[in-house]
Design a protein around this motif. Structure first.
Motif, PDB file in Angstrom:
ATOM      1  N   ILE A 191      21.657  33.440  25.173  1.00 13.03           N
ATOM      2  CA  ILE A 191      21.651  34.215  26.256  1.00 13.03           C
ATOM      3  C   ILE A 191      23.770  34.450  26.588  1.00 13.03           C
ATOM      4  N   VAL A 192      23.614  35.576  26.243  1.00 11.48           N
ATOM      5  CA  VAL A 192      25.354  35.929  26.237  1.00 11.48           C
ATOM      6  C   VAL A 192      25.468  37.112  28.012  1.00 11.48           C
ATOM      7  N   GLY A 193      26.448  36.351  28.805  1.00 12.68           N
ATOM      8  CA  GLY A 193      26.964  37.120  29.616  1.00 12.68           C
ATOM      9  C   GLY A 193      28.076  38.697  29.300  1.00 12.68           C
ATOM     10  N   THR A 194      27.822  39.381  29.603  1.00 12.68           N
ATOM     11  CA  THR A 194      28.804  40.155  29.634  1.00 12.68           C
ATOM     12  C   THR A 194      28.827  41.312  30.724  1.00 12.68           C
ATOM     13  N   GLY A 195      29.863  41.889  30.761  1.00 10.97           N
ATOM     14  CA  GLY A 195      30.121  43.127  32.307  1.00 10.97           C
ATOM     15  C   GLY A 195      31.248  42.415  33.477  1.00 10.97           C
ATOM     16  N   ASP A 196      29.786  41.871  34.613  1.00  9.72           N
ATOM     17  CA  ASP A 196      30.461  41.403  35.540  1.00  9.72           C
ATOM     18  C   ASP A 196      30.318  39.715  35.625  1.00  9.72           C
ATOM     19  N   THR A 197      30.190  38.773  34.219  1.00 15.95           N
ATOM     20  CA  THR A 197      29.627  37.748  33.779  1.00 15.95           C
ATOM     21  C   THR A 197      30.534  36.697  34.645  1.00 15.95           C
ATOM     22  N   PRO A 198      30.767  36.662  35.643  1.00 21.11           N
ATOM     23  CA  PRO A 198      31.863  34.966  35.737  1.00 21.11           C
ATOM     24  C   PRO A 198      31.809  34.191  34.820  1.00 21.11           C
ATOM     25  N   PHE A 199      32.578  33.881  34.640  1.00 19.77           N
ATOM     26  CA  PHE A 199      33.556  33.295  33.702  1.00 19.77           C
ATOM     27  C   PHE A 199      33.964  31.926  34.383  1.00 19.77           C
ATOM     28  N   ASP A 200      33.855  32.055  35.493  1.00 19.10           N
ATOM     29  CA  ASP A 200      34.415  30.225  36.306  1.00 19.10           C
ATOM     30  C   ASP A 200      32.945  29.832  36.963  1.00 19.10           C
ATOM     31  N   LEU A 201      31.825  30.390  36.723  1.00 15.22           N
ATOM     32  CA  LEU A 201      30.646  29.965  37.143  1.00 15.22           C
ATOM     33  C   LEU A 201      30.381  29.485  35.683  1.00 15.22           C
ATOM     34  N   LEU A 202      30.304  30.465  34.726  1.00 20.69           N
ATOM     35  CA  LEU A 202      29.615  29.853  33.757  1.00 20.69           C
ATOM     36  C   LEU A 202      30.099  28.336  33.259  1.00 20.69           C
ATOM     37  N   LYS A 242      49.822  31.798  26.836  1.00 22.37           N
ATOM     38  CA  LYS A 242      49.493  33.389  25.874  1.00 22.37           C
ATOM     39  C   LYS A 242      49.063  33.982  27.206  1.00 22.37           C
ATOM     40  N   ARG A 243      49.510  34.270  27.683  1.00 22.52           N
ATOM     41  CA  ARG A 243      48.905  35.383  29.720  1.00 22.52           C
ATOM     42  C   ARG A 243      47.645  35.962  28.830  1.00 22.52           C
ATOM     43  N   LEU A 244      47.047  36.495  29.511  1.00 15.01           N
ATOM     44  CA  LEU A 244      46.035  37.869  29.231  1.00 15.01           C
ATOM     45  C   LEU A 244      45.546  38.002  30.782  1.00 15.01           C
ATOM     46  N   PRO A 245      45.661  39.685  30.882  1.00 18.77           N
ATOM     47  CA  PRO A 245      45.617  40.449  31.986  1.00 18.77           C
ATOM     48  C   PRO A 245      44.236  40.405  32.541  1.00 18.77           C
ATOM     49  N   HIS A 246      44.362  39.647  33.832  1.00 17.02           N
ATOM     50  CA  HIS A 246      43.515  40.202  34.981  1.00 17.02           C
ATOM     51  C   HIS A 246      41.719  41.092  34.503  1.00 17.02           C
ATOM     52  N   GLY A 247      40.831  40.334  34.063  1.00 18.24           N
ATOM     53  CA  GLY A 247      39.860  41.700  34.448  1.00 18.24           C
ATOM     54  C   GLY A 247      40.237  43.067  32.584  1.00 18.24           C
ATOM     55  N   PHE A 248      40.425  41.944  31.871  1.00 21.73           N
ATOM     56  CA  PHE A 248      40.571  42.892  30.548  1.00 21.73           C
ATOM     57  C   PHE A 248      39.209  42.428  29.820  1.00 21.73           C
ATOM     58  N   GLY A 249      39.121  43.048  28.527  1.00 18.97           N
ATOM     59  CA  GLY A 249      37.816  43.174  27.674  1.00 18.97           C
ATOM     60  C   GLY A 249      36.377  42.980  28.773  1.00 18.97           C
ATOM     61  N   GLN A 250      35.252  42.689  28.367  1.00 17.68           N
ATOM     62  CA  GLN A 250      33.632  43.110  28.673  1.00 17.68           C
ATOM     63  C   GLN A 250      33.387  42.244  29.700  1.00 17.68           C
ATOM     64  N   GLY A 251      34.266  40.660  29.463  1.00 15.81           N
ATOM     65  CA  GLY A 251      34.090  39.780  30.024  1.00 15.81           C
ATOM     66  C   GLY A 251      34.739  39.940  31.261  1.00 15.81           C
ATOM     67  N   HIS A 252      34.821  40.066  32.586  1.00 16.78           N
ATOM     68  CA  HIS A 252      36.216  40.503  33.097  1.00 16.78           C
ATOM     69  C   HIS A 252      35.696  39.457  34.719  1.00 16.78           C
ATOM     70  N   SER A 253      35.114  38.692  35.202  1.00 19.17           N
ATOM     71  CA  SER A 253      35.496  38.373  36.354  1.00 19.17           C
ATOM     72  C   SER A 253      35.466  36.928  36.009  1.00 19.17           C
ATOM     73  N   GLY A 254      36.199  36.223  36.892  1.00 23.26           N
ATOM     74  CA  GLY A 254      35.865  34.764  37.417  1.00 23.26           C
ATOM     75  C   GLY A 254      37.158  34.387  36.397  1.00 23.26           C
ATOM     76  N   PRO A 256      40.357  32.173  34.933  1.00 22.44           N
ATOM     77  CA  PRO A 256      41.083  31.987  35.346  1.00 22.44           C
ATOM     78  C   PRO A 256      43.144  32.676  35.110  1.00 22.44           C
ATOM     79  N   SER A 257      43.812  32.112  35.850  1.00 22.92           N
ATOM     80  CA  SER A 257      45.107  33.124  35.793  1.00 22.92           C
ATOM     81  C   SER A 257      45.852  32.724  34.626  1.00 22.92           C
ATOM     82  N   ASP A 258      45.490  31.833  34.250  1.00 21.25           N
ATOM     83  CA  ASP A 258      46.084  31.550  32.771  1.00 21.25           C
ATOM     84  C   ASP A 258      45.737  31.232  31.782  1.00 21.25           C
ATOM     85  N   VAL A 259      44.898  32.173  31.672  1.00 23.10           N
ATOM     86  CA  VAL A 259      43.260  32.497  30.446  1.00 23.10           C
ATOM     87  C   VAL A 259      44.653  32.637  29.780  1.00 23.10           C
ATOM     88  N   SER A 260      44.253  32.066  28.109  1.00 22.46           N
ATOM     89  CA  SER A 260      44.443  31.780  27.116  1.00 22.46           C
ATOM     90  C   SER A 260      43.793  32.273  25.684  1.00 22.46           C
TER      91      SER A 260
END
Length: 361
Positions: A191-202, A242-254, A256-260
């Motif tokens: 199972i792979v989550g995309t769209g608004d899948t919440p990375f923090d909960l995953l 290396k910071r990534l802009p929030h909301g970038f890419g296929q999965g974008h929900s949840g 963290p602000s310091d995602v690399s």
């Protein structure tokens, strides 16, 4: 001499033709109703007989004439379902105007997969439950996992628990690929989550997870060799993530602000995806340019370095000659799965003159 060769070829053709007809008649006699050998043409796991799995993903699979099964019949190892939470139910469709009460995640995917996998994993005197290996959906390659990509169309945190709950029938039977805190254990279904899948909960559970993320491929791009100074030494890069802009890419929900880029790895993600047109660019010259090719290679290197499988969506579909060219280049450069709408064309080998045997495994 030429006459002898022609006679030999003709004799062989006659022999093969006779043997073929004789064999076909034997098969008909052996499986006709009421014969003692009627059951020879069937076995417990023959639901997907003769289907060879192919590295393609059925984009918007719910649009198919028969969702899930049309893709399986073509040999696709990935299918996609867009889910919308309404009340306590997950409905499947591209937009809310296309939703109906009968088209749910359960009815189109979960229940059919459970039924199919139960057939692929029979309990018999030859194959007792205690020794039962978990076969996948493909009889010709039982070890091949089927990727179910679930695109969260409604609010991620609200939709998340419902998706987790509806996977229970697959989870309880041991059919899901999962991370146990140390290793990823492959199962018949991934199972792979995309769209608004919440990375923090995953990623909240560090010792068990059976839903994986669709990471942003463009942000995993390998930057290539470092720049050198005049002395031939690598230039020092700025410290810190290396910071990534929030909301970038296929999965974008949840996120963290310091995602690399190092946030994503095989323990929490499976795919690394991005729009081909937005990231690589449309091939306006009707071929992949050297600059576009280098970007594809850099993205493939980056994703593979993180243990993820590369998938591009938004691939040009017309004209077909251009689409076929793009497919050929992507496969040649190591893209793991083609995101396709035209299943028949994608799963035939006639779209390229070159043979990629590793892809048709």
């Amino acid at each position: 001499m030429l006459g002898l060769i022609q006679f030999f070829v003709l004799a062989c053709a006659i022999g093969v033709s006779f043997f073929s007809d004789d064999l076909e008649q034997t098969i008909r006699d052996r499986v006709q109703p009421g014969s003692a050998a009627e059951g020879l043409g069937h076995w417990p796991t023959d639901a997907t007989r003769e289907i060879i799995p192919v590295g393609c993903h059925s984009h918007n699979d719910y649009w198919r004439k028969v969702p899930l099964f049309s893709a399986l019949q073509a040999g696709c190892i990935g299918v996609e379902a867009d889910v919308w939470l309404t009340g306590d139910e997950l409905y499947v469709g591209h937009t809310t105007s296309a939703l109906t009460a009968s088209r749910t995640l359960r009815s189109l995917y979960i229940e059919p997969l459970v039924e199919l996998l139960e057939k692929q994993n029979p309990v018999t005197s030859f194959h007792p439950a205690k020794d039962k290996p978990l076969n996948g959906v493909f009889d010709t390659d039982p070890s091949q996992t089927l990727i179910l990509l679930i695109d969260f169309k409604t609010d991620g945190p609200t939709t998340w628990p419902h998706v987790v709950s509806q996977l229970t029938p697959l989870r309880e039977r041991g059919y899901l690929t999962y991370f146990n805190g140390k290793d990823v254990v492959q199962g018949p279904i991934t199972i792979v989550g995309t769209g608004d899948t919440p990375f923090d909960l995953l990623t909240a559970n560090s010792t068990y997870r059976d839903i994986f993320f669709d990471a942003p491929l463009a942000k995993l791009e390998d930057e290539g060799p470092p720049e050198l100074d005049r002395e031939g030494r690598p230039l020092q890069e700025p410290s810190g993530p290396k910071r990534l802009p929030h909301g970038f890419g296929q999965g974008h929900s949840g996120l963290p602000s310091d995602v690399s880029p190092d946030t994503f790895n095989h323990t929490n993600s499976y795919y690394a995806s991005v729009s081909f047109k937005k990231s690589v660019g449309y091939p306006w010259r009707f071929h992949i340019t050297p600059q576009q090719l280098e970007r594809i290679r850099a993205q493939v290197r980056g994703a593979h370095r993180h243990g993820l499988k590369v998938r591009y969506w938004g691939i040009p579909s017309w004209p077909r000659s251009l689409r076929n060219h793009v497919w050929s280049v992507l496969v040649r450069e190591g893209v793991d799965i083609l995101n396709v709408d035209d299943l028949k064309s994608a799963t035939r080998r006639d779209w390229t003159h070159r043979s990629f045997g590793w892809w048709f495994r």
